[in-house]
Design a protein around this motif. Structure first.
Motif, mmCIF file in Angstrom:
data_model
loop_
_atom_site.group_PDB
_atom_site.id
_atom_site.type_symbol
_atom_site.label_atom_id
_atom_site.label_comp_id
_atom_site.label_asym_id
_atom_site.label_seq_id
_atom_site.Cartn_x
_atom_site.Cartn_y
_atom_site.Cartn_z
ATOM 1 N N VAL A 139 61.661 58.776 37.444
ATOM 2 C CA VAL A 139 62.074 57.377 37.295
ATOM 3 C C VAL A 139 60.866 56.499 36.976
ATOM 4 O O VAL A 139 60.928 55.617 36.107
ATOM 5 C CB VAL A 139 62.782 56.877 38.576
ATOM 6 N N LEU A 140 59.757 56.750 37.662
ATOM 7 C CA LEU A 140 58.547 55.942 37.442
ATOM 8 C C LEU A 140 57.982 56.146 36.042
ATOM 9 O O LEU A 140 57.485 55.195 35.420
ATOM 10 C CB LEU A 140 57.487 56.296 38.497
ATOM 11 N N GLU A 141 58.040 57.365 35.532
ATOM 12 C CA GLU A 141 57.548 57.615 34.171
ATOM 13 C C GLU A 141 58.370 56.852 33.146
ATOM 14 O O GLU A 141 57.835 56.308 32.180
ATOM 15 C CB GLU A 141 57.569 59.120 33.879
ATOM 16 N N VAL A 142 59.678 56.804 33.355
ATOM 17 C CA VAL A 142 60.550 56.021 32.458
ATOM 18 C C VAL A 142 60.236 54.541 32.589
ATOM 19 O O VAL A 142 60.142 53.817 31.584
ATOM 20 C CB VAL A 142 62.036 56.290 32.787
ATOM 21 N N ALA A 143 60.048 54.079 33.828
ATOM 22 C CA ALA A 143 59.752 52.661 34.057
ATOM 23 C C ALA A 143 58.428 52.255 33.422
ATOM 24 O O ALA A 143 58.294 51.138 32.894
ATOM 25 C CB ALA A 143 59.731 52.369 35.556
ATOM 26 N N LEU A 144 57.448 53.136 33.463
ATOM 27 C CA LEU A 144 56.133 52.820 32.890
ATOM 28 C C LEU A 144 56.205 52.611 31.386
ATOM 29 O O LEU A 144 55.443 51.822 30.826
ATOM 30 C CB LEU A 144 55.131 53.940 33.215
ATOM 31 N N SER A 171 58.551 51.159 29.796
ATOM 32 C CA SER A 171 59.056 49.809 29.527
ATOM 33 C C SER A 171 58.186 48.725 30.158
ATOM 34 O O SER A 171 58.471 47.547 30.019
ATOM 35 C CB SER A 171 60.497 49.672 30.035
ATOM 36 N N HIS A 172 57.135 49.141 30.857
ATOM 37 C CA HIS A 172 56.183 48.198 31.444
ATOM 38 C C HIS A 172 54.768 48.599 31.039
ATOM 39 O O HIS A 172 54.014 49.142 31.837
ATOM 40 C CB HIS A 172 56.277 48.183 32.980
ATOM 41 N N PRO A 173 54.404 48.350 29.765
ATOM 42 C CA PRO A 173 53.074 48.774 29.311
ATOM 43 C C PRO A 173 51.937 48.158 30.110
ATOM 44 O O PRO A 173 50.865 48.733 30.234
ATOM 45 C CB PRO A 173 53.039 48.315 27.846
ATOM 46 N N GLU A 174 52.191 46.985 30.716
ATOM 47 C CA GLU A 174 51.126 46.331 31.478
ATOM 48 C C GLU A 174 50.810 47.077 32.774
ATOM 49 O O GLU A 174 49.757 46.843 33.398
ATOM 50 C CB GLU A 174 51.513 44.876 31.784
ATOM 51 N N CYS A 175 51.737 47.981 33.181
ATOM 52 C CA CYS A 175 51.514 48.728 34.425
ATOM 53 C C CYS A 175 50.816 50.062 34.201
ATOM 54 O O CYS A 175 50.555 50.787 35.149
ATOM 55 C CB CYS A 175 52.861 48.978 35.118
ATOM 56 N N ARG A 176 50.573 50.404 32.952
ATOM 57 C CA ARG A 176 49.941 51.683 32.696
ATOM 58 C C ARG A 176 48.495 51.674 33.181
ATOM 59 O O ARG A 176 47.869 50.628 33.336
ATOM 60 C CB ARG A 176 49.989 52.000 31.195
ATOM 61 N N SER A 177 48.000 52.857 33.349
ATOM 62 C CA SER A 177 46.632 52.970 33.872
ATOM 63 C C SER A 177 45.628 52.373 32.900
ATOM 64 O O SER A 177 45.755 52.512 31.683
ATOM 65 C CB SER A 177 46.302 54.440 34.130
ATOM 66 N N ILE A 178 44.634 51.689 33.450
ATOM 67 C CA ILE A 178 43.601 51.044 32.645
ATOM 68 C C ILE A 178 42.498 52.062 32.359
ATOM 69 O O ILE A 178 42.031 52.747 33.274
ATOM 70 C CB ILE A 178 43.021 49.826 33.387
ATOM 71 N N PRO A 179 42.100 52.208 31.094
ATOM 72 C CA PRO A 179 41.037 53.161 30.774
ATOM 73 C C PRO A 179 39.742 52.788 31.487
ATOM 74 O O PRO A 179 39.513 51.620 31.837
ATOM 75 C CB PRO A 179 40.882 53.035 29.254
ATOM 76 N N PRO A 180 38.859 53.757 31.688
ATOM 77 C CA PRO A 180 37.579 53.473 32.350
ATOM 78 C C PRO A 180 36.678 52.599 31.472
ATOM 79 O O PRO A 180 36.908 52.476 30.267
ATOM 80 C CB PRO A 180 36.974 54.872 32.544
ATOM 81 N N PRO A 181 35.641 51.988 32.058
ATOM 82 C CA PRO A 181 34.748 51.099 31.292
ATOM 83 C C PRO A 181 34.136 51.755 30.063
ATOM 84 O O PRO A 181 33.954 51.096 29.031
ATOM 85 C CB PRO A 181 33.669 50.721 32.315
#
Length: 372
Positions: free
Chosen positions: A88-93, A95-105
């Motif tokens: 469910v969380l993978e599907v939700a992610l 549709s919520h691109p802002e919640c995806r993991s942020i790449p490292p610096p």
């Protein structure tokens, strides 16, 4: 359920008491951890379990609450529920691109370094997440092109997704040591391989009246060229061999198309790959194509005799009554629907036989292909 299988699927979610009724920790999805607490009743029945989420997880699951409750009702044990929750969380992610993991610096420093080496003047667009870029390129004839590059979070270890307006697939050779500069160079090389193909089509576009496509893109290989009133030829140019005889299809009434088809078949031996495609078509068909310099396009934009419009979505009239005294054009879809509604019409396989709506002479039409 065994503790071993739970640890395997969700190693950061641990029991807080010896009865194993309280679990606290994190669930990991797409390399991002979300805080989670699960309270089970003494009999460990998930139907009466309570799930407490951190605010990020609540935000992500907004709109999916009923699905989570349903999974609690039907999951056999806690491990099954955790697996369902991850899905469910993978599907939700998605549709919520802002919640995806942020790449490292280092992702951002690498990207800036590569753009500085390539040149910021090549950058047409970059999105707010620094994941999607559009890079411009100019071929040797001055034609401008663009390639869209979607970077992966582990760039440059993972190959990016690349798309461009091309008549052939864009295949980029990529290694963990590759850069945007090397990608751009490969794109330029492919543009040069296609230069002759675009020269052929540019000449057709500038010196004839192209009926279809209405607004050709650099990926389009087909041109429908006006020959006369209700008569045209559809040519399919091969990007790999643009000067060779293209695939041709003549469209129009039989009494006009048949002589042209005979000339095409009889003069194929005259085709000279060293000459321009347009000149070859003139020689083989023994005609002069109407051009913007000699004719108005309205001369060839005759409306459909059924719907009274020229363009029906993307289609233009391509069915013509074969009676020389009529010659009325129709959209294929319009004529098919018209004939199908007449009690006097008959159908054999995918062809409908009937009468022209204008002159009542025999007319046929193939069944309109289904829309994709």
């Amino acid at each position: 359920m065994t503790q071993c299988s739970l640890i395997k699927e969700c190693p950061l979610l641990l029991p807080l008491n010896k009865e194993n009724t309280v679990y606290d920790g994190f669930i990991t999805v797409q390399e991002k951890d979300y805080r989670l607490r699960i309270l089970l009743p003494p009999d460990h029945q998930l139907k009466r379990a309570r799930v407490h989420c951190c605010w990020q997880l609540k935000h992500l699951l907004r709109g999916y609450g009923h699905i989570v409750k349903q999974r609690l009702q039907h999951s056999a044990d806690l491990v099954s529920f955790i697996l369902e929750l991850k899905t469910v969380l993978e599907v939700a992610l998605k549709s919520h691109p802002e919640c995806r993991s942020i790449p490292p610096p280092q992702y951002y420093s690498q990207l800036i370094s590569e753009m500085e080496a390539l040149g910021w003047d090549k950058l047409l667009f970059i999105d707010n997440e620094f994941h999607t870029l559009r890079l411009k390129a100019e071929d040797s004839s001055g034609r401008e092109h663009a390639v869209t590059v979607k970077l992966k979070p582990k760039h440059p270890a993972e190959a990016p997704e690349c798309t461009a307006d091309l008549p052939v697939p864009l295949a980029i050779d990529w290694t963990p040591q590759s850069s945007l500069g090397q990608l751009h160079a490969q794109f330029l090389q492919l543009l040069e391989l296609l230069a002759e193909f675009w020269e052929v089509l540019d000449e057709i576009d500038s010196k004839t009246w192209v009926l279809e496509p209405e607004k050709p893109s650099r990926a389009d290989t087909m041109r429908r060229i006006a020959i006369g009133n209700n008569v045209s030829i559809k040519v399919e140019v091969d990007p790999a061999h643009p000067k060779m005889l293209p695939e041709c299809c003549l469209l129009g009434a039989d009494h006009v198309v048949t002589p042209l088809r005979n000339k095409l078949n009889g003069n194929m031996h005259l085709w000279n790959p060293d000459c321009d495609v347009l000149q070859n078509l003139r020689d083989v068909l023994e005609i002069e194509f109407p051009s913007p310099a000699t004719h108005e396009k309205s001369s060839f934009s005759v409306e459909c005799g059924i719907c009274y419009s020229y363009r029906l979505e993307a289609a233009i009239p391509d069915q013509v009554c074969n009676d020389p005294r009529c010659g009325q054009p129709f959209h294929q879809a319009c004529l098919y629907e018209w004939l199908r509604g007449l009690p006097s019409s008959r159908q054999s396989f995918n062809i409908v036989f009937g009468e022209c709506p204008y002159c009542s002479k025999p007319i046929t039409v193939k069944m309109a292909p289904p829309k994709p």
